[in-house]
Design a protein around this motif. Structure first.
Motif, PDB file in Angstrom:
ATOM      1  N   PHE A 205      -7.079  -7.098  12.712  1.00 30.15           N
ATOM      2  CA  PHE A 205      -7.386  -6.074  13.717  1.00 30.15           C
ATOM      3  C   PHE A 205      -6.307  -4.993  13.741  1.00 30.15           C
ATOM      4  CE2 PHE A 205     -10.037  -9.382  16.023  1.00 30.15           C
ATOM      5  CZ  PHE A 205     -11.243  -8.720  15.829  1.00 30.15           C
ATOM      6  N   VAL A 206      -5.069  -5.432  13.695  1.00 28.83           N
ATOM      7  CA  VAL A 206      -3.961  -4.471  13.764  1.00 28.83           C
ATOM      8  C   VAL A 206      -3.962  -3.563  12.539  1.00 28.83           C
ATOM      9  CG1 VAL A 206      -1.456  -4.214  13.852  1.00 28.83           C
ATOM     10  CG2 VAL A 206      -2.571  -6.001  15.204  1.00 28.83           C
ATOM     11  N   ILE A 207      -4.221  -4.121  11.373  1.00 28.12           N
ATOM     12  CA  ILE A 207      -4.238  -3.318  10.150  1.00 28.12           C
ATOM     13  C   ILE A 207      -5.345  -2.270  10.194  1.00 28.12           C
ATOM     14  CG2 ILE A 207      -4.753  -3.428   7.671  1.00 28.12           C
ATOM     15  CD1 ILE A 207      -3.157  -6.089   7.631  1.00 28.12           C
TER      16      ILE A 207
ATOM     17  N   ASN B  55       0.789  -1.224   0.000  1.00 23.31           N
ATOM     18  CA  ASN B  55       0.000   0.000   0.000  1.00 23.31           C
ATOM     19  C   ASN B  55       0.825   1.280   0.000  1.00 23.31           C
ATOM     20  OD1 ASN B  55      -3.128  -0.578   0.434  1.00 23.31           O
ATOM     21  ND2 ASN B  55      -1.969  -2.152   1.522  1.00 23.31           N
ATOM     22  N   TYR B  56       2.085   1.200   0.453  1.00 22.90           N
ATOM     23  CA  TYR B  56       2.867   2.427   0.593  1.00 22.90           C
ATOM     24  C   TYR B  56       4.238   2.381  -0.068  1.00 22.90           C
ATOM     25  CZ  TYR B  56      -0.746   3.732   3.898  1.00 22.90           C
ATOM     26  OH  TYR B  56      -1.954   4.036   4.468  1.00 22.90           O
TER      27      TYR B  56
ATOM     28  N   PRO C 257      -5.207   4.562  10.055  1.00 22.81           N
ATOM     29  CA  PRO C 257      -5.211   6.025  10.260  1.00 22.81           C
ATOM     30  C   PRO C 257      -3.828   6.568  10.625  1.00 22.81           C
ATOM     31  CG  PRO C 257      -7.042   4.981  11.420  1.00 22.81           C
ATOM     32  CD  PRO C 257      -6.141   3.873  10.972  1.00 22.81           C
ATOM     33  N   PHE C 258      -3.071   5.781  11.381  1.00 20.78           N
ATOM     34  CA  PHE C 258      -1.713   6.192  11.755  1.00 20.78           C
ATOM     35  C   PHE C 258      -0.838   6.330  10.510  1.00 20.78           C
ATOM     36  CE2 PHE C 258       2.659   4.825  12.756  1.00 20.78           C
ATOM     37  CZ  PHE C 258       3.009   5.779  13.701  1.00 20.78           C
ATOM     38  N   LEU C 259      -0.869   5.329   9.645  1.00 19.72           N
ATOM     39  CA  LEU C 259      -0.072   5.380   8.421  1.00 19.72           C
ATOM     40  C   LEU C 259      -0.533   6.511   7.509  1.00 19.72           C
ATOM     41  CD1 LEU C 259       0.177   1.551   7.666  1.00 19.72           C
ATOM     42  CD2 LEU C 259       2.039   3.048   8.380  1.00 19.72           C
ATOM     43  N   LYS C 260      -1.843   6.708   7.444  1.00 16.58           N
ATOM     44  CA  LYS C 260      -2.381   7.770   6.591  1.00 16.58           C
ATOM     45  C   LYS C 260      -1.896   9.137   7.056  1.00 16.58           C
ATOM     46  CE  LYS C 260      -6.732   9.576   4.728  1.00 16.58           C
ATOM     47  NZ  LYS C 260      -8.218   9.464   4.760  1.00 16.58           N
TER      48      LYS C 260
ATOM     49  N   TYR D  68       0.935   9.962   8.374  1.00 16.88           N
ATOM     50  CA  TYR D  68       2.350  10.259   8.133  1.00 16.88           C
ATOM     51  C   TYR D  68       2.823   9.916   6.720  1.00 16.88           C
ATOM     52  CZ  TYR D  68       2.365  11.022  13.080  1.00 16.88           C
ATOM     53  OH  TYR D  68       2.078  11.516  14.326  1.00 16.88           O
ATOM     54  N   LEU D  69       2.040   9.145   6.000  1.00 20.79           N
ATOM     55  CA  LEU D  69       2.478   8.751   4.659  1.00 20.79           C
ATOM     56  C   LEU D  69       1.533   9.202   3.572  1.00 20.79           C
ATOM     57  CD1 LEU D  69       3.581   5.045   5.437  1.00 20.79           C
ATOM     58  CD2 LEU D  69       4.919   7.139   5.621  1.00 20.79           C
ATOM     59  N   SER D  70       0.506   9.987   3.897  1.00 24.45           N
ATOM     60  CA  SER D  70      -0.509  10.340   2.929  1.00 24.45           C
ATOM     61  C   SER D  70       0.034  11.222   1.810  1.00 24.45           C
ATOM     62  CB  SER D  70      -1.673  11.060   3.616  1.00 24.45           C
ATOM     63  OG  SER D  70      -1.215  12.234   4.268  1.00 24.45           O
ATOM     64  N   THR D  71       1.096  11.967   2.074  1.00 20.80           N
ATOM     65  CA  THR D  71       1.643  12.852   1.038  1.00 20.80           C
ATOM     66  C   THR D  71       2.599  12.144   0.094  1.00 20.80           C
ATOM     67  OG1 THR D  71       3.439  13.537   2.499  1.00 20.80           O
ATOM     68  CG2 THR D  71       1.437  14.877   2.528  1.00 20.80           C
ATOM     69  N   PHE D  72       2.857  10.865   0.403  1.00 17.81           N
ATOM     70  CA  PHE D  72       3.829  10.112  -0.396  1.00 17.81           C
ATOM     71  C   PHE D  72       3.098   9.390  -1.538  1.00 17.81           C
ATOM     72  CE2 PHE D  72       5.942   5.917  -1.008  1.00 17.81           C
ATOM     73  CZ  PHE D  72       7.049   6.375  -1.679  1.00 17.81           C
ATOM     74  N   ASN D  73       3.588   9.561  -2.756  1.00 13.29           N
ATOM     75  CA  ASN D  73       3.016   8.877  -3.911  1.00 13.29           C
ATOM     76  C   ASN D  73       3.680   7.512  -4.077  1.00 13.29           C
ATOM     77  OD1 ASN D  73       1.309  11.043  -4.677  1.00 13.29           O
ATOM     78  ND2 ASN D  73       3.089  12.092  -5.573  1.00 13.29           N
ATOM     79  N   LYS D  74       2.853   6.471  -3.991  1.00 13.75           N
ATOM     80  CA  LYS D  74       3.384   5.117  -4.109  1.00 13.75           C
ATOM     81  C   LYS D  74       3.989   4.897  -5.488  1.00 13.75           C
ATOM     82  CE  LYS D  74       0.616   1.516  -4.522  1.00 13.75           C
ATOM     83  NZ  LYS D  74      -0.353   0.471  -4.197  1.00 13.75           N
ATOM     84  N   ILE D  75       5.175   4.291  -5.498  1.00 17.18           N
ATOM     85  CA  ILE D  75       5.857   4.019  -6.772  1.00 17.18           C
ATOM     86  C   ILE D  75       5.407   2.659  -7.288  1.00 17.18           C
ATOM     87  CG2 ILE D  75       8.124   3.622  -7.841  1.00 17.18           C
ATOM     88  CD1 ILE D  75       9.295   5.516  -5.760  1.00 17.18           C
TER      89      ILE D  75
END
Length: 359
Positions: free
Chosen positions: A340-342, A212-213, A347-350, A352-359
């Motif tokens: 459950f963990v995912i 995803n990231y 929201p945590f990953l979103k 801090y990583l939402s501005t990153f465009n996945k390659i």
């Protein structure tokens, strides 16, 4: 005023205890503070400007009466005004008893109270912080405030030199980490088996993050965990890319590597505590048999999040004692599924990583 602080075991406890000298220097700028700890954990204290001297004892010496006697002579010769014993084990009690400190402080324990002049009752209800470990360290400062109106800083910190940080970055570049993507440090194991989330579930979480990231994923583990590492690698999807090097061989090497990373995700361990002290975002996975209120420090802050089995199955803790959960930790860890963990980590990953465009 001269103070000796004794916190021997556990890197996280040593680190959290450093909030005491950090704040004592604010109350009494001219105070001299020595800190006695296990040599293995002194890395969390080095370069701390609030600590005048680190007295480090290794495990071999702490178990030797002759070696302990030498440290007793050292402590006795310093004639400390105040000795703070946060460990309350044989060695710390021995050093306390034979010291010439005018005041000797520790936590109220009826069988040990005769060794101390000042005793604190341990906190079992949270007041201003998110963990009892920190609450009980800050309570020590009340002995020194004397009604002074001084703002207390509860945040433990690790102090790294620019040289250490740059050297770690060079090591990461040489390992193929290009610093063009977010870098996630993954604490894939706890210090022991019973503090380690199931390897299969961790593998699924790593696959999810990669797919995803496409962040650079740096695995963190101890030198004696290569067998478990190989098992984890065998469970990852063939297209999931991770870095197994570099690995910090010491606390300061790890801290320097982590300083160059974006965030930390993983099991509760010394590495989680160190990352929090570096002011990096963290997502911790706690063992089922621990209570979050005892150790989940700083999680009232936006960038420190975690998950615990009690978040999903709170009623389970009405039927089991912690020692029962610890004895069969692997069974209870299975109840903390990767699904459950995912859900909890998205929201945590979103954030801090939402501005990153996945390659």
């Amino acid at each position: 005023m001269k103070v000796l602080l004794i916190q021997y075991n556990h890197a996280g406890d040593v680190l959290i205890s450093s909030v005491i000298p950090n704040n004592l220097k604010k109350i009494y700028p001219d105070i001299k503070i020595d800190f006695l700890c296990n040599k293995e954990y002194m890395g969390v204290l080095q370069k701390n400007p609030s600590i005048d001297r680190i007295i480090a004892i290794d495990n071999k010496h702490i178990k030797s009466v002759l070696s302990l006697y030498k440290y007793m002579k050292l402590v006795r010769s310093e004639r400390y005004d105040f000795l703070i014993d946060l460990s309350q084990n044989f060695s710390s009690i021995f050093l306390t008893f034979f010291s010439k400190a005018q005041k000797k402080l520790s936590y109220n324990t009826p069988i040990l109270n005769k060794f101390y002049t000042n005793r604190l009752v341990k906190v079992n209800k949270l007041n201003t912080q998110t963990c009892n470990l920190l609450e009980n360290r800050l309570a020590v400062l009340d002995q020194f405030l004397n009604d002074q109106s001084i703002s207390i800083d509860p945040v433990a910190k690790i102090f790294l030199s620019q040289e250490e940080i740059l050297e770690a970055k060079t090591t990461m570049l040489n390992a193929g980490i290009k610093f063009t993507r977010p870098i996630i440090m993954l604490g894939i194991f706890g210090t022991e088996k019973h503090t380690t989330w199931t390897i299969g579930s961790m593998a699924k979480l790593i696959d999810f993050i990669w797919s995803n990231y496409r962040a650079d994923l740096l695995l963190n583990y101890l030198p004696n965990q290569h067998k478990e590492l190989n098992e984890l690698l065998s469970l990852l999807n063939s297209n999931t890319k991770v870095f197994v090097q570099p690995v910090g061989k010491s606390i300061r090497e790890y801290a320097s590597l982590m300083k160059n990373c974006t965030l930390f995700i993983g099991n509760n361990s010394r590495f989680l505590a160190i990352t929090k002290a570096l002011q990096k975002p963290t997502f911790g996975i706690y063992a089922p048999f621990v209570y979050k209120q005892d150790i989940a420090c700083y999680e009232n802050q936006y960038f420190h999040k975690s998950i615990h089995l009690s978040d999903i199955l709170p009623r389970l803790y009405e039927n089991f004692y912690p020692n029962e959960l610890k004895k069969e930790s692997s069974k209870f860890y299975l109840m903390l599924s990767s699904e459950f963990v995912i859900i909890k980590i998205k929201p945590f990953l979103k954030s801090y990583l939402s501005t990153f465009n996945k390659i």
